[in-house]
Design a protein around this motif. Structure first.
Motif, mmCIF file in Angstrom:
data_model
loop_
_atom_site.group_PDB
_atom_site.id
_atom_site.type_symbol
_atom_site.label_atom_id
_atom_site.label_comp_id
_atom_site.label_asym_id
_atom_site.label_seq_id
_atom_site.Cartn_x
_atom_site.Cartn_y
_atom_site.Cartn_z
ATOM 1 N N LYS A 1 3.146 68.203 62.549
ATOM 2 C CA LYS A 1 2.493 67.966 63.585
ATOM 3 C C LYS A 1 3.137 68.624 64.814
ATOM 4 O O LYS A 1 2.689 69.228 65.672
ATOM 5 C CB LYS A 1 2.096 66.543 64.106
ATOM 6 C CG LYS A 1 1.424 66.363 65.707
ATOM 7 C CD LYS A 1 1.455 64.771 65.626
ATOM 8 C CE LYS A 1 0.718 64.608 67.007
ATOM 9 N NZ LYS A 1 0.602 63.010 67.120
ATOM 10 N N GLN B 1 -1.414 62.995 58.481
ATOM 11 C CA GLN B 1 -1.461 64.199 57.883
ATOM 12 C C GLN B 1 -1.321 64.460 56.145
ATOM 13 O O GLN B 1 -1.837 65.429 55.642
ATOM 14 C CB GLN B 1 -0.401 65.098 58.442
ATOM 15 C CG GLN B 1 -0.519 65.185 59.902
ATOM 16 C CD GLN B 1 0.684 65.925 60.580
ATOM 17 O OE1 GLN B 1 0.746 67.190 60.282
ATOM 18 N NE2 GLN B 1 1.446 65.377 61.541
ATOM 19 N N PRO C 1 4.649 66.951 56.845
ATOM 20 C CA PRO C 1 3.740 66.838 57.884
ATOM 21 C C PRO C 1 4.420 67.942 59.012
ATOM 22 O O PRO C 1 5.508 68.110 59.259
ATOM 23 C CB PRO C 1 3.786 65.554 58.332
ATOM 24 C CG PRO C 1 4.322 64.706 57.195
ATOM 25 C CD PRO C 1 5.186 65.754 56.680
ATOM 26 N N LEU D 1 7.618 58.386 56.294
ATOM 27 C CA LEU D 1 6.959 59.782 55.579
ATOM 28 C C LEU D 1 6.875 59.741 54.088
ATOM 29 O O LEU D 1 5.543 59.825 53.802
ATOM 30 C CB LEU D 1 7.332 61.061 56.478
ATOM 31 C CG LEU D 1 7.109 61.067 57.857
ATOM 32 C CD1 LEU D 1 7.670 62.486 58.425
ATOM 33 C CD2 LEU D 1 5.674 60.821 58.453
ATOM 34 N N SER E 1 2.309 59.053 57.180
ATOM 35 C CA SER E 1 1.555 59.967 57.950
ATOM 36 C C SER E 1 0.115 60.126 57.536
ATOM 37 O O SER E 1 -0.319 60.201 56.422
ATOM 38 C CB SER E 1 2.213 61.351 57.723
ATOM 39 O OG SER E 1 1.567 62.466 58.419
#
Length: 143
Positions: free
Chosen positions: A40, A115, A38, A108, A113
């Motif tokens: 972000k 994403q 991810p 994660l 996540s």
């Protein structure tokens, strides 16, 4: 040529080819992990560590400060340079560990996540294992 020279040449070739295969497999694993991460803030993506013969246990600041990227964004020149530096001493039969010691890495990896709902390390390992023959052939064909 003598038998001893032939054996020495064969041993050197096996060693070179083994290192090339190990390098290619390690590179595929590192790239897969980075590309699945991810992004972000890019902190997790930039916090993967590579250890030779042991897990790198450091939790260092991210290597870069950059604007957010999309998952699957190609490796940056910094990603490539970090990998090359980390495996510069690679020898035959070394073990290469790719890890991330940020406190939320397990979260994660387990799909925490929004994403990226897939795992990061397991999915990469599965992909590399499925592609192993192609990766090995490519490593042995490369100049």
């Amino acid at each position: 040529m003598s038998f001893t020279t032939d054996v020495a040449n064969w041993t050197a070739k096996v060693n070179r080819n083994g290192i090339r295969v190990m390098y290619a497999m390690s590179e595929a694993i590192y790239a897969g992990v980075v590309l699945r991460s991810p992004i972000k803030t890019a902190r997790f993506r930039d916090s993967h560590r590579i250890g030779l013969n042991k897990v790198a246990t450091t939790v260092e600041p991210a290597r870069t400060i950059r604007s957010p990227l999309a998952i699957g964004h190609p490796l940056t020149s910094q990603d490539v340079a970090f990998f090359k530096l980390s495996v510069a001493g690679l020898r035959w039969a070394d073990e290469v560990f790719v890890s991330n010691n940020l406190d939320y890495a397990v979260f994660l990896e387990n799909g925490g996540s929004r994403q990226n709902v897939d795992s990061i390390y397991k999915a990469t390992a599965d992909d590399v294992q499925a592609s192993a023959d192609r990766i090995i052939r490519g490593a042995l064909i490369a100049p």
